[in-house]
Write an enzyme that holds these catalytic residues in place. Structure first.
Site, mmCIF file in Angstrom:
data_model
loop_
_atom_site.group_PDB
_atom_site.id
_atom_site.type_symbol
_atom_site.label_atom_id
_atom_site.label_comp_id
_atom_site.label_asym_id
_atom_site.label_seq_id
_atom_site.Cartn_x
_atom_site.Cartn_y
_atom_site.Cartn_z
ATOM 1 N N ARG A 45 1.649 -5.108 20.962
ATOM 2 C CA ARG A 45 1.877 -4.590 22.324
ATOM 3 C C ARG A 45 1.065 -5.093 23.394
ATOM 4 O O ARG A 45 1.317 -5.295 24.522
ATOM 5 C CB ARG A 45 1.385 -2.944 22.474
ATOM 6 C CG ARG A 45 2.445 -2.188 21.594
ATOM 7 C CD ARG A 45 1.954 -0.636 21.883
ATOM 8 N NE ARG A 45 2.524 -0.304 23.211
ATOM 9 C CZ ARG A 45 3.356 0.345 23.513
ATOM 10 N NH1 ARG A 45 3.691 1.427 22.492
ATOM 11 N NH2 ARG A 45 3.473 0.991 24.666
ATOM 12 N N ASP A 176 1.423 -5.043 -3.000
ATOM 13 C CA ASP A 176 0.205 -4.482 -3.347
ATOM 14 C C ASP A 176 -0.919 -5.593 -3.758
ATOM 15 O O ASP A 176 -0.532 -6.566 -4.747
ATOM 16 C CB ASP A 176 0.392 -3.985 -4.907
ATOM 17 C CG ASP A 176 -0.662 -3.110 -5.393
ATOM 18 O OD1 ASP A 176 -1.772 -3.788 -5.305
ATOM 19 O OD2 ASP A 176 -0.290 -1.918 -5.875
ATOM 20 N N HIS A 177 -1.857 -5.761 -3.086
ATOM 21 C CA HIS A 177 -2.589 -7.026 -2.822
ATOM 22 C C HIS A 177 -3.292 -7.351 -4.229
ATOM 23 O O HIS A 177 -3.742 -8.534 -4.867
ATOM 24 C CB HIS A 177 -3.350 -7.047 -1.767
ATOM 25 C CG HIS A 177 -4.763 -6.463 -1.740
ATOM 26 N ND1 HIS A 177 -4.789 -5.101 -1.503
ATOM 27 C CD2 HIS A 177 -5.939 -6.699 -2.024
ATOM 28 C CE1 HIS A 177 -5.958 -4.734 -1.849
ATOM 29 N NE2 HIS A 177 -6.830 -5.626 -1.869
ATOM 30 N N LYS A 181 -4.167 -10.846 -7.227
ATOM 31 C CA LYS A 181 -5.520 -11.281 -7.625
ATOM 32 C C LYS A 181 -5.214 -12.015 -9.054
ATOM 33 O O LYS A 181 -4.621 -11.666 -10.015
ATOM 34 C CB LYS A 181 -6.447 -10.208 -7.996
ATOM 35 C CG LYS A 181 -6.824 -9.666 -6.659
ATOM 36 C CD LYS A 181 -7.801 -8.540 -6.452
ATOM 37 C CE LYS A 181 -7.976 -7.730 -5.286
ATOM 38 N NZ LYS A 181 -8.965 -8.137 -4.498
ATOM 39 N N GLU A 215 -16.203 0.838 -5.183
ATOM 40 C CA GLU A 215 -16.599 0.134 -3.947
ATOM 41 C C GLU A 215 -17.959 0.459 -3.632
ATOM 42 O O GLU A 215 -18.345 1.729 -3.646
ATOM 43 C CB GLU A 215 -15.620 0.524 -2.873
ATOM 44 C CG GLU A 215 -14.362 0.008 -3.301
ATOM 45 C CD GLU A 215 -13.330 -0.010 -2.318
ATOM 46 O OE1 GLU A 215 -13.226 -0.951 -1.145
ATOM 47 O OE2 GLU A 215 -12.359 0.920 -2.040
ATOM 48 N N HIS A 239 -2.727 0.601 -6.485
ATOM 49 C CA HIS A 239 -3.412 -0.412 -7.378
ATOM 50 C C HIS A 239 -3.534 -0.011 -8.922
ATOM 51 O O HIS A 239 -3.171 -0.557 -9.702
ATOM 52 C CB HIS A 239 -4.627 -0.802 -6.785
ATOM 53 C CG HIS A 239 -4.610 -1.196 -5.377
ATOM 54 N ND1 HIS A 239 -3.741 -2.028 -4.756
ATOM 55 C CD2 HIS A 239 -5.538 -0.686 -4.141
ATOM 56 C CE1 HIS A 239 -4.021 -1.815 -3.369
ATOM 57 N NE2 HIS A 239 -4.831 -1.296 -3.157
HETATM 58 C C1 BG6 Z 1 -7.105 -1.206 -0.005
HETATM 59 C C2 BG6 Z 1 -7.622 0.111 0.294
HETATM 60 O O1 BG6 Z 1 -5.715 -1.209 -0.285
HETATM 61 O O2 BG6 Z 1 -7.900 -1.971 -1.083
HETATM 62 C C3 BG6 Z 1 -9.044 0.020 0.628
HETATM 63 O O3 BG6 Z 1 -7.024 0.456 1.484
HETATM 64 C C4 BG6 Z 1 -9.842 -0.767 -0.242
HETATM 65 O O4 BG6 Z 1 -9.599 1.258 0.921
HETATM 66 C C5 BG6 Z 1 -9.216 -1.870 -0.534
HETATM 67 O O5 BG6 Z 1 -11.477 -0.772 0.145
HETATM 68 C C6 BG6 Z 1 -9.921 -2.911 -1.923
HETATM 69 O O6 BG6 Z 1 -9.313 -4.111 -2.039
HETATM 70 P P1 BG6 Z 1 -10.458 -5.304 -2.416
HETATM 71 O O7 BG6 Z 1 -9.594 -6.442 -2.638
HETATM 72 O O8 BG6 Z 1 -11.254 -5.402 -1.431
HETATM 73 O O9 BG6 Z 1 -10.796 -4.805 -3.610
#
Ligand code: BG6
Length: 504
Positions: A45, A176-177, A181, A215, A239
């Site tokens: 925006r 899904d990142h 990895k 975390e 994940h």
């Molecule tokens: C994300 C979550 O998908 O993954 C976050 O929304 C989380 O809450 C993060 O902190 C963790 O990813 P990474 O790559 O830092 O382990």
């Protein structure tokens, strides 16, 4: 090989674009996967100019130490369009700019639309891409979509129907990142390229599997989002269930997108669907309170910004999945994840069954009440990458006492540093049209079905929150969950801090 494509990034001013996407595109540029024939349109925006946008892009890549010329050349491929996702006229402007850039850079009609913004707009954007004829007829049109994909099964299904009206499944890349990895991708190699593991990978030899995604950070500035998602939807639905599927799937007939997906879906289908009573027995939740670790004080979750003082949202989940198939029947897959735990660490522990009879020092053991340590294969996903195997050897000296030994392999810091970042790999996969490391609809649908049951049960009861101190490995109920089956978490980093008086 150089790829030709136009990226249109919805949410081009946002945090994800700046932290992950632009640096990843730059790495691909440095490696030659992107060169002359690419362009990026950033939309959002805010009324930015191209110049301002390019300055921001250059700023996001400065840690990658580009030369001035490189930074300039790279950022010259970026264009900005101020855009209101509900305004049809804006899509018409987008079309004009996209066609112009296609011509200018020789992009062959190849387009990647990246939705890096609030999910409530996904459907609207996709519909407009079609109605305003932005999709090309010559090259490919691929949609990359960030999580969350819906907030329960019904909303995910509705979103999926909207998207599938415009894009076929093979052109949808749901990020899904974790699947980008290095060590998550290594799970399949460790399993399928090592006979010593794959032949033992079943309920005859494995006692339980433990997956920890802990975390150290709290919710930071994401309280607004987290109050709706909680740890269950934020981490388990995507994940963690993806990792369960990779660990438990059968050997695919070939290492192809289609075969892997088929095997993963079978696992997700075989995960037992719990009724309410089973949910309460097998899943526990937590929320962090104030805490002190290593002289650092942390506030409670309910005092974080944008969080309700009486919030009942969980910041921690632990649970036990059961997979009802021949391979896994009877083997608990324990999972846990949470914010403000002792350490940031993602690791998998495969705990093997004890030998049937311990022939060494049996009397001694009976007196001590101690058993032979179990063999454990640990896969370290992050921050260190590698794997280790604990075995029992002979204690040096007289007699036949046993001594646990650990075969430990960790990638060197240098290798880890230089290995491609998850987003870089996933962007290249999308450019190559390879959906292996993305979540397919069938996987997403099954995951929501599993998670909805847990959420619905929890919504009917009031938890006693907060129930764990920041800096610890979660509430007592997460330890009891394993103890009632005679198991314990193999990874307890909090003990190290407690022994040194750094944690109560
Ligand atoms: C994300 C979550 O998908 O993954 C976050 O929304 C989380 O809450 C993060 O902190 C963790 O990813 P990474 O790559 O830092 O382990």
């Amino acid at each position: 090989m150089e790829q030709a494509a136009l990226f249109t990034i919805f949410g081009g001013t946002g945090d994800l674009a700046q932290r992950k996407l632009y640096p990843s595109l730059f790495r691909l540029y440095k490696k030659g996967n992107l060169a002359e024939h690419f362009a990026v349109i950033g939309t959002a925006r805010r009324p930015w100019s191209d110049d301002h946008y390019r300055e921001i892009v250059r700023d996001t890549i400065k840690d990658l130490a580009p030369t001035d010329e490189e930074a300039q050349d790279f950022s010259n491929h970026f264009y900005y369009l101020s855009h209101n996702v509900n305004d049809t006229d804006h899509y018409d402007q987008l079309k004009v700019l996209a066609d112009e850039l296609d011509e200018k850079y020789g992009l062959q009609g190849n387009r990647i639309y990246y939705l890096a913004m609030a999910p409530q707009f996904f459907g609207t954007i996709v519909n407009h891409l079609k109605s305003q004829e932005i999709l090309t007829t010559t090259g490919y049109n691929r949609l990359v979509i960030e999580k969350p994909f819906g907030f329960d099964y019904d909303s995910a299904n509705e979103l999926n129907n909207q998207i599938r009206n415009v894009f076929p499944e093979q052109d949808i890349f749901r990020i899904d990142h974790y699947l980008g990895k290095e060590m998550i991708q290594n799970i399949s190699v460790i399993r399928f390229a090592n006979n010593i593991f794959e032949s033992l990978w079943n309920n005859r030899y494995i006692e339980n599997v433990q997956i920890t995604f802990s975390e150290a950070l709290g919710v930071e500035d994401r309280g607004g989002y987290y109050e709706h998602s909680g740890a269950l939807k934020d981490m388990v639905q995507n994940h963690i269930l993806q990792v369960v599927a990779l660990l438990a799937m059968e050997v695919p007939t070939s290492f192809s997108n289609k075969s892997i997906r088929e095997e993963k879906v079978k696992v997700l289908q075989a995960i037992r669907r719990y009724d309410s009573e089973e949910v309460l027995q097998n899943f526990v939740r937590g929320q962090y309170d104030t805490g002190t670790l290593d002289d650092k004080n942390f506030v409670a979750y309910h005092d974080e910004p944008n969080v309700a003082k009486d919030s009942l949202m969980e910041t921690f989940v632990a649970g036990k999945f059961l997979i009802d198939n021949f391979r896994w029947s009877g083997v608990p897959f324990y999972v846990r994840t949470g914010k403000r735990m002792t350490e940031k660490g993602t690791r998998i522990n495969i705990v093997f069954k004890q030998v049937p009879v311990n022939v060494f020092n049996f009397e001694q053991e009976e007196a001590d009440g101690e058993e032979l340590p179990q063999n454990i294969l640990t896969i370290y996903i992050q921050p260190t990458e590698g794997f280790s195997l604990t075995l029992n050897g002979k204690k040096i000296g007289q007699g036949f006492n046993t001594d646990p030994v650990k075969l430990d392999f960790r990638q060197s810091a240098e290798v880890t540093e230089n290995s491609p970042e998850a987003y870089e790999k996933l962007l290249l996969d999308a450019l190559n049209g390879d959906g292996t490391n993305f979540s397919h609809w069938d996987e997403v649908a099954n995951s929501w079905e599993i998670v909805d049951r847990i959420r619905n049960t929890w919504d009917q009861t009031t938890p006693g929150f907060p129930n764990y101190a920041a800096g610890t490995m979660g509430p007592q109920c997460a330890f009891d969950l394993l103890a009632k089956n005679g198991h314990e978490w193999a990874w307890q980093p909090d003990q190290w801090y407690r022994e040194r008086g750094k944690l109560d």
